[in-house]
Design an enzyme around this catalytic site. Structure first.
Site, short mmCIF file in Angstrom:
data_model
loop_
_atom_site.label_atom_id
_atom_site.label_comp_id
_atom_site.label_asym_id
_atom_site.label_seq_id
_atom_site.Cartn_x
_atom_site.Cartn_y
_atom_site.Cartn_z
N LYS A 1 -13.18 0.16 16.23
CA LYS A 1 -11.84 -0.47 16.25
C LYS A 1 -11.22 -0.40 17.63
O LYS A 1 -10.59 -1.34 18.09
CB LYS A 1 -10.92 0.25 15.25
CG LYS A 1 -10.91 -0.43 13.91
CD LYS A 1 -10.10 0.30 12.88
CE LYS A 1 -10.74 0.05 11.53
NZ LYS A 1 -10.21 0.85 10.47
N PHE B 1 -3.91 3.31 14.98
CA PHE B 1 -4.23 4.33 13.98
C PHE B 1 -5.35 3.76 13.11
O PHE B 1 -5.42 2.55 12.91
CB PHE B 1 -3.01 4.66 13.12
CG PHE B 1 -2.18 5.78 13.69
CD1 PHE B 1 -1.54 5.62 14.90
CD2 PHE B 1 -2.06 6.99 13.02
CE1 PHE B 1 -0.77 6.65 15.45
CE2 PHE B 1 -1.30 8.03 13.55
CZ PHE B 1 -0.65 7.86 14.76
N LYS C 1 8.67 -17.16 -10.89
CA LYS C 1 7.88 -16.03 -11.38
C LYS C 1 6.64 -16.55 -12.12
O LYS C 1 6.75 -17.46 -12.95
CB LYS C 1 8.76 -15.20 -12.31
CG LYS C 1 8.11 -13.93 -12.77
CD LYS C 1 9.01 -13.16 -13.70
CE LYS C 1 8.17 -12.14 -14.43
NZ LYS C 1 8.76 -11.67 -15.66
N LYS D 1 -10.27 -3.84 19.40
CA LYS D 1 -8.86 -4.17 19.60
C LYS D 1 -8.38 -3.81 21.01
O LYS D 1 -7.18 -3.86 21.28
CB LYS D 1 -8.00 -3.47 18.54
CG LYS D 1 -8.40 -3.85 17.10
CD LYS D 1 -7.35 -3.47 16.09
CE LYS D 1 -7.84 -3.71 14.67
NZ LYS D 1 -6.79 -3.67 13.66
N ASP E 1 -4.05 -6.04 5.02
CA ASP E 1 -4.99 -6.99 5.66
C ASP E 1 -4.97 -8.37 5.01
O ASP E 1 -5.50 -9.31 5.58
CB ASP E 1 -6.41 -6.41 5.61
CG ASP E 1 -6.57 -5.26 6.60
OD1 ASP E 1 -5.91 -5.30 7.64
OD2 ASP E 1 -7.34 -4.32 6.30
N ASN F 1 0.85 -1.19 0.00
CA ASN F 1 0.00 0.00 0.00
C ASN F 1 0.90 1.25 0.00
O ASN F 1 2.10 1.15 0.20
CB ASN F 1 -0.95 -0.03 1.21
CG ASN F 1 -0.19 -0.01 2.51
OD1 ASN F 1 0.49 0.94 2.84
ND2 ASN F 1 -0.29 -1.10 3.27
N1 CTP Z 1 -3.36 -3.35 12.20
C1 CTP Z 1 -2.60 -4.41 12.62
N2 CTP Z 1 -2.59 -5.57 11.93
C2 CTP Z 1 -3.36 -5.71 10.81
C3 CTP Z 1 -4.16 -4.63 10.39
C4 CTP Z 1 -4.13 -3.45 11.11
O1 CTP Z 1 -1.90 -4.30 13.62
N3 CTP Z 1 -3.34 -6.84 10.15
C5 CTP Z 1 -3.36 -2.10 13.00
C6 CTP Z 1 -2.86 -0.87 12.28
O2 CTP Z 1 -1.47 -0.68 12.50
C7 CTP Z 1 -3.66 0.25 12.92
C8 CTP Z 1 -4.95 -0.41 13.32
O3 CTP Z 1 -4.69 -1.81 13.34
O4 CTP Z 1 -3.05 0.74 14.09
C9 CTP Z 1 -6.13 -0.14 12.41
O5 CTP Z 1 -5.90 -0.63 11.16
P1 CTP Z 1 -7.02 -0.75 10.02
O6 CTP Z 1 -6.43 -1.48 8.88
O7 CTP Z 1 -7.56 0.59 9.74
O8 CTP Z 1 -8.09 -1.60 10.76
P2 CTP Z 1 -8.68 -2.98 10.43
O9 CTP Z 1 -8.81 -3.67 11.73
O10 CTP Z 1 -7.84 -3.67 9.42
O11 CTP Z 1 -10.10 -2.63 9.86
P3 CTP Z 1 -10.61 -2.36 8.36
O12 CTP Z 1 -9.46 -2.62 7.43
O13 CTP Z 1 -11.72 -3.29 8.22
O14 CTP Z 1 -11.05 -0.91 8.35
#
Ligand code: CTP
Length: 400
Positions: free
Chosen positions: A336, A322, A288, A340, A278, A209
């Site tokens: 969240k 974040f 490859k 969490k 994610d 990303n």
């Molecule tokens: N985070 C993490 N591990 C993951 C995804 C996210 O530790 N696999 C952490 C990020 O570093 C951030 C927080 O979770 O501090 C929120 O991340 P975000 O991707 O916005 O939340 P998600 O739980 O993945 O929710 P969604 O993608 O459904 O919005």
């Protein structure tokens, strides 16, 4: 409180030099002892006498001068001051400071100075955005120098853009924060994650990303400058590790999880800024993947949720997440925070243009587990980092 503190005000030769007079007045009003040093060109815009009269101290202007320059003992005293603030800093003076060139009073003093340095640039917007200037600024930031970003507006050259010296009141605030917060996080162990993650598909392709890592690195840098013991776990970025910060690099979410698990038990605060992907491919191809002229379907499986895993084992630690949201920012972030088990979440609206990913500024809302919602104005990532660290400090003080 900057009362009684020794501050060196560096002035370089730009039209904004007149604002340095206002800044000097503000610093003197706060009872700081100010010593002015001028670049070779600053005198074309403003006379040393103005600074001398207002500061009550000799002005250091000529390296080899006699009458008009400050005496050696004064120069020595300046080198040992509590802070050096350069305002305005032109492209030329930034270039010299970044590259260690010393050919006038300001650039000489900068090299000899051992304390913290704040720089407030002011120049034409094209010059400010020029990669040469931006590279110089990045290099200095990597060495621990703090910048007060110029503001957008009408510039002396008649154009409109980013390049106006930050308002003197803003520079004063940065000076106060820097001096007050010099060592205010001493004794605290802060673990920060930053940057994106990278999940390989085959030896040459991966899913990632656009996170630049700037926000996480700003948190790590500011925390270290404020005396904390900082460990940074970084995904792939182009940024250099901030000075004094123990940095570990990784690529995949699984690697980041292992590093966080290793360092979490020993930290007081986890700030999870990393944009962890994610999903990851369910298998990584050894060779490859060849195109065969047909659609390629990828099967993706979830990555581990690092933040969730860490907060499951939290004892005394403060855990901060974040959240990059594109709709219902506050509500989604609150969900969240609960899911969490976080103490605080920093939410930003990724649909707003010109902020967030890659940018140097952002507009965020801090939401804590007690339900307090604090929406900040648009700030530089460094300023956001300092606000966040103030919250961390307040939380630690409440524990006592
Ligand atoms: N985070 C993490 N591990 C993951 C995804 C996210 O530790 N696999 C952490 C990020 O570093 C951030 C927080 O979770 O501090 C929120 O991340 P975000 O991707 O916005 O939340 P998600 O739980 O993945 O929710 P969604 O993608 O459904 O919005």
């Amino acid at each position: 409180m900057i009362q009684g503190k020794k501050i060196v005000l560096g002035v370089s030769g730009g039209i904004a030099a007149y604002k340095a007079v206002e800044l000097l007045r503000l610093l003197v009003r706060e009872k700081a002892e100010v010593f002015v040093v001028m670049s070779a060109n600053a005198g074309k815009f403003i006379t040393p006498l103005t600074f001398e009269s207002l500061s009550g101290n000799p002005v250091y202007q000529e390296v080899f001068g006699e009458q008009s320059s400050a005496s050696m003992p004064h120069i020595r005293a300046a080198e040992n001051a509590d802070l050096l603030v350069v305002a305005p800093a032109t492209a030329g003076s930034i270039g010299k400071m970044a590259n260690g060139l010393a050919d006038d009073a300001l650039s000489n003093l900068y090299l000899a100075f051992r304390g913290p340095v704040l720089i407030a640039p002011a120049m034409n917007d094209g010059m400010y955005l020029n990669p040469a200037v931006q590279e110089n600024i990045s290099r200095m930031k990597e060495r621990g120098v703090e910048f007060i970003d110029p503001e957008e507006g009408e510039l002396a050259c008649g154009t409109v853009g980013q390049g106006r010296l930050a308002e003197p009141s803003r520079i004063l605030r940065a000076v106060q924060t820097r001096i007050a917060g010099k060592e205010d996080l001493t004794g605290l162990k802060i673990l920060v994650t930053a940057g994106p993650t990278q999940e390989p598909l085959d030896p040459v392709r991966y899913i990632t990303n656009p996170s630049s890592g700037k926000m996480g690195y700003a948190v790590a840098r500011q925390a270290s400058l404020r005396g904390a013991e900082v460990t940074l776990i970084s995904g792939p970025t182009h940024l250099k590790p901030p000075a004094g910060v123990k940095t570990f690099r990784c690529k995949q979410a699984g690697e980041m999880l292992a590093l966080v698990k290793e360092h979490f038990p020993d930290c007081d605060v986890l700030v999870m800024v990393a944009a962890v992907g994610d999903f990851q491919p369910d298998t990584v191809q050894k060779e490859k993947i060849k195109k065969k002229g047909e659609t390629l379907a990828l099967k993706l499986i979830p990555t581990p949720d690092i933040l969730l895993e860490a907060s499951k084992t939290k004892a005394r630690q403060m855990v901060i997440g974040f959240a990059a949201e594109s709709q219902n920012v506050v509500q989604s972030a609150q969900e969240k925070l609960k899911r969490k088990n976080l103490d605080l979440i920093v939410a930003n609206d990724i649909s707003a243009p010109g902020i967030g990913f890659q940018s140097d500024s952002n507009q965020v809302t801090l939401i804590d587990k007690e339900g307090t919602i604090n929406s900040l104005p648009r700030l530089s990532k460094q300023e956001i980092a300092d606000v966040l660290l103030d919250r961390i400090k307040a939380n630690e003080e409440n524990k006592l």
